[in-house]
Design a protein around this motif. Structure first.
Motif, short mmCIF file in Angstrom:
data_model
loop_
_atom_site.label_atom_id
_atom_site.label_comp_id
_atom_site.label_asym_id
_atom_site.label_seq_id
_atom_site.Cartn_x
_atom_site.Cartn_y
_atom_site.Cartn_z
N UNK A 117 0.92 -1.15 0.22
CA UNK A 117 0.07 0.01 0.05
C UNK A 117 1.04 1.23 0.07
N UNK A 118 0.37 2.35 -0.37
CA UNK A 118 1.11 3.66 -0.43
C UNK A 118 1.40 3.87 1.28
N UNK A 119 2.12 5.11 1.35
CA UNK A 119 2.30 5.69 2.56
C UNK A 119 1.11 6.47 3.04
N UNK A 120 0.64 6.14 4.14
CA UNK A 120 -0.77 6.92 4.66
C UNK A 120 -0.27 7.79 5.91
N UNK A 121 -0.84 8.86 5.85
CA UNK A 121 -0.86 9.62 7.23
C UNK A 121 -2.29 8.92 7.90
N UNK A 122 -2.13 8.19 9.01
CA UNK A 122 -3.23 7.64 9.62
C UNK A 122 -3.20 7.92 11.16
N UNK A 123 -4.49 7.58 11.72
CA UNK A 123 -4.42 7.60 13.08
C UNK A 123 -4.34 6.38 13.92
N UNK A 124 -4.17 6.38 15.12
CA UNK A 124 -3.90 5.00 15.46
C UNK A 124 -4.98 4.23 15.44
N UNK A 125 -6.07 4.69 15.50
CA UNK A 125 -7.44 4.14 15.31
C UNK A 125 -7.39 3.43 14.09
N UNK A 126 -6.96 4.09 13.15
CA UNK A 126 -6.83 3.84 11.60
C UNK A 126 -6.14 2.51 11.38
N UNK A 127 -4.89 2.69 11.96
CA UNK A 127 -3.95 1.43 11.98
C UNK A 127 -4.46 0.21 12.51
N UNK A 128 -5.34 0.36 13.66
CA UNK A 128 -6.01 -0.79 14.32
C UNK A 128 -6.91 -1.32 13.23
N UNK A 129 -7.82 -0.36 12.52
CA UNK A 129 -9.10 -0.81 11.78
C UNK A 129 -8.48 -1.41 10.44
#
Length: 618
Positions: A372-384
């Protein structure tokens, strides 16, 4: 000199006449001594030792009979009978006693009361055998051989005519009145619901004792204690009414009431069996837990065993895989990592991370399963989205020992005492022994093992306001008279704060709304959970398969139940593996059975990405 009358010849003194008189004298003397001895013994016995004589006589007349207890039942939470014992009889006969009785009659018959007319009559053994064979539905020649023996062979004192006959059949057979025949009471174990909860219940051995499962582990409670009767009987075998009559009362076994709900258990078994067939998996199982109490509602296995015929199932499938099979959990294990990080305050669900497809750390490279591409994510997003790289960024904010402590608080690597033998506690090495790569793998559910019940226990703790309720399977023991003895509940144990629990529930809802668990949504209810896939080692230790699972909670506005579905070594492309429909089927049945109302609030997940202009494909 004397002469004999016949010949007139002289007889010398001390001849044959004298010898005969001497022999007669000696015989008379010996007889007298014997009479004196017997008389003296008789005098001693009757006059000097009457108590000894009486005691010996009582000993010879005393009979002792063992009274077998009735084995307790196994019941589900609603009182449905899962295992019970019924009366059965073995019909046995003493061929020697029968032959002796018939020998008393010149007509080789015996007397009886006709079972139909009530009149006295005499019948032959052959007539009795014919009646018995008709009652028992057995071959007449075989019955005759059991009754009278084989011609020319020694008569037996114990010969079995028929085994495990019903009380009705036994009563009909006894009306034939065949001398020396008896019905020996047995207790036969039956499982009215067949395969439902079979691996959990276990089965009995040939000696009437528990051999596996609850039948084995609860043997001491279920079996009871035998009683005894001691009485005096005359020569005809009839009890003497006013003589010795002692009795040690029998104590019937206790019944065991489980927390299992038979209806949900059945649905769980059917659902996982269907899933195992779909993907040709080695096994699939399901665990259903009441998260507020810790009570186990169902433990379903795809390979079912009928306790009425355990031999029809291979040995490995006679126990529940939910308790005996430990595996690397994969991404469901990320729950422990994120919950510990939230509890220690090193992250918040909305903290931002730059998440690449690959992460180089301490000389080790961590990759995500899909590029996948490099994303700017939230911690919740990483978990999801279940990214391993982002999970290591989160977990690395904690010392290894801190993470280990939380894992142990959650029960990983420890046994769960359910009152069932054979539980697999799994493996979690001390953090001091974690290797360079293992310390990171553990963050995303690899490098340690646990059972499906361990997984359910972890989600119960996280979803129940952070309070752990130890899983339980046995609700109560019930005496034969109906007196109940509730099993004491384990003390609740706080592992996480209510704040951490609330944040984790929102993160799990994000999984179902925007992450890897979209197939686990249930209409009308707010659902949260976590999917997981991990490599599975084969018999040689080589990783040549996978374990896929999903653990979910519902409804999130008032969490009630945890359902965990685990599929081991499925076949085909891993991208197609899904236990989503299995989870939703079991959870829906559970919510409906317990009349849980639909959610009134709307989903409340976190944002997965930072900003709105990012590429959200994955």
């Amino acid at each position: 000199m004397n002469k004999t009358p016949a010949t007139g010849k002289a007889q010398a003194p001390g001849g044959a006449g004298t010898s005969g008189n001497l022999r007669l004298f000696i015989a008379l003397l010996l007889s007298l001594l014997l009479l004196v001895t017997l008389g003296g013994r008789l005098f001693y016995i009757q006059g000097m030792d009457p108590q000894g004589v009486a005691a010996e006589a009582v000993k010879n007349r005393t009979k002792e009979v063992s009274i077998e207890p009735r084995r307790g039942q196994i019941l589900d939470a609603n009182g449905t009978i899962l295992a019970t014992s019924v009366d059965r009889y073995d019909l046995v006969i003493s061929q020697k006693d029968l032959a002796s009785e018939i020998a008393k009659s010149t007509t080789e018959t015996y007397p009886r009361k006709n079972p139909e007319t009530g009149k006295r009559e005499r019948i032959t053994v052959d007539q009795a055998v014919a009646e018995l064979s008709q009652i028992l539905g057995l071959d007449e020649a075989m019955v005759k051989e059991s009754v009278v023996g084989v011609e020319g062979a020694e008569k037996k004192t114990y010969s079995v005519i028929a085994k495990s006959v019903t009380p009705e059949m036994r009563n009909a057979a006894m009306e034939v009145s065949l001398p020396a025949m008896n019905g020996m009471l047995l207790s036969e174990r039956q499982y009215p619901n067949g395969v439902v909860a079979g691996p959990l219940l276990g089965f009995m051995d040939s000696e009437g004792k528990g051999a596996e499962g609850l039948e084995l582990s609860q043997e001491a409670k279920l079996a009871g204690t035998a009683g005894k009767k001691k009485y005096e009987a005359g020569g005809d075998g009839i009890r003497i009414p006013i003589a010795t009559n002692e009795e040690i009362p029998v104590q019937d076994g206790q019944s065991v009431r489980l927390t299992i709900n038979t209806d949900i258990q059945y649905v769980a078994q059917e659902a996982v069996a269907k899933k195992a067939k779909e993907f040709k998996a080695e096994w699939v199982n399901a665990t259903v837990l009441n998260l507020k109490t810790g009570e186990i509602i169902a433990l379903g296995d795809s390979k079912s065993m009928d306790p009425n015929d355990p031999g029809a199932t291979d040995a490995e499938s006679r126990t529940s895989t939910t308790l005996t099979q430990a595996f690397e959990p994969g991404s469901t294990g990320k729950v422990a990592t994120f919950a510990a990080a939230l509890e220690e305050g090193v992250i918040k669900p909305t903290d931002q991370f730059k998440v690449a497809n690959s992460l180089r750390i301490n000389g080790e490279t961590i990759n995500d399963s899909l590029k996948h591409s490099t994303f700017e994510m939230t911690a919740a997003g990483i978990f999801a989205r279940s990214y391993n790289t982002g999970t290591v960024m989160v977990g690395n904010k904690l010392e290894n020992k801190v993470r280990e402590d939380y894992m142990r608080k959650l029960g990983i690597g420890a046994p769960i005492d359910l009152g069932v033998s054979g539980f697999n506690k799994g493996i979690l090495a001390p953090s001091s022994d974690w290797e360079r790569r293992q310390q990171y793998n553990i963050m995303f559910g690899q490098g340690y093992t646990q059972t499906a019940l361990h997984t359910a226990k972890i989600f119960q703790t996280v979803a129940n306001g952070g309070v752990q309720m130890e899983p339980s399977l046995i609700d109560a023991y019930i005496d034969a008279d109906g007196t109940e003895h509730k099993v004491p509940e384990a003390k609740p144990k706080r592992v996480f704060s209510k704040k951490t629990s609330d944040e984790m529930l929102r993160m799990m809802e994000t999984v179902v709304q925007e992450g890897t668990g979209k197939k686990m949504a249930i209409e009308g209810y707010r659902v949260g959970g976590k999917s997981g896939t991990a490599q599975a080692a084969g018999p040689t230790g080589k990783y040549d398969g996978y374990t896929s699972s999903f653990a979910g909670v519902a409804p999130l506005d008032d969490p009630q139940f945890v359902v965990v579905v685990t599929m081991h070594r499925p076949k085909g492309n891993w991208k197609s593996w899904s236990v989503g429909d299995t989870f939703t089927e079991i959870m829906s049945k559970t919510l409906n059975t317990y009349n849980v109302p639909p959610s009134k609030s709307k989903p409340n997940g976190y944002n997965v990405f930072v900003g709105t202009d990012q590429q959200k494909s994955w």
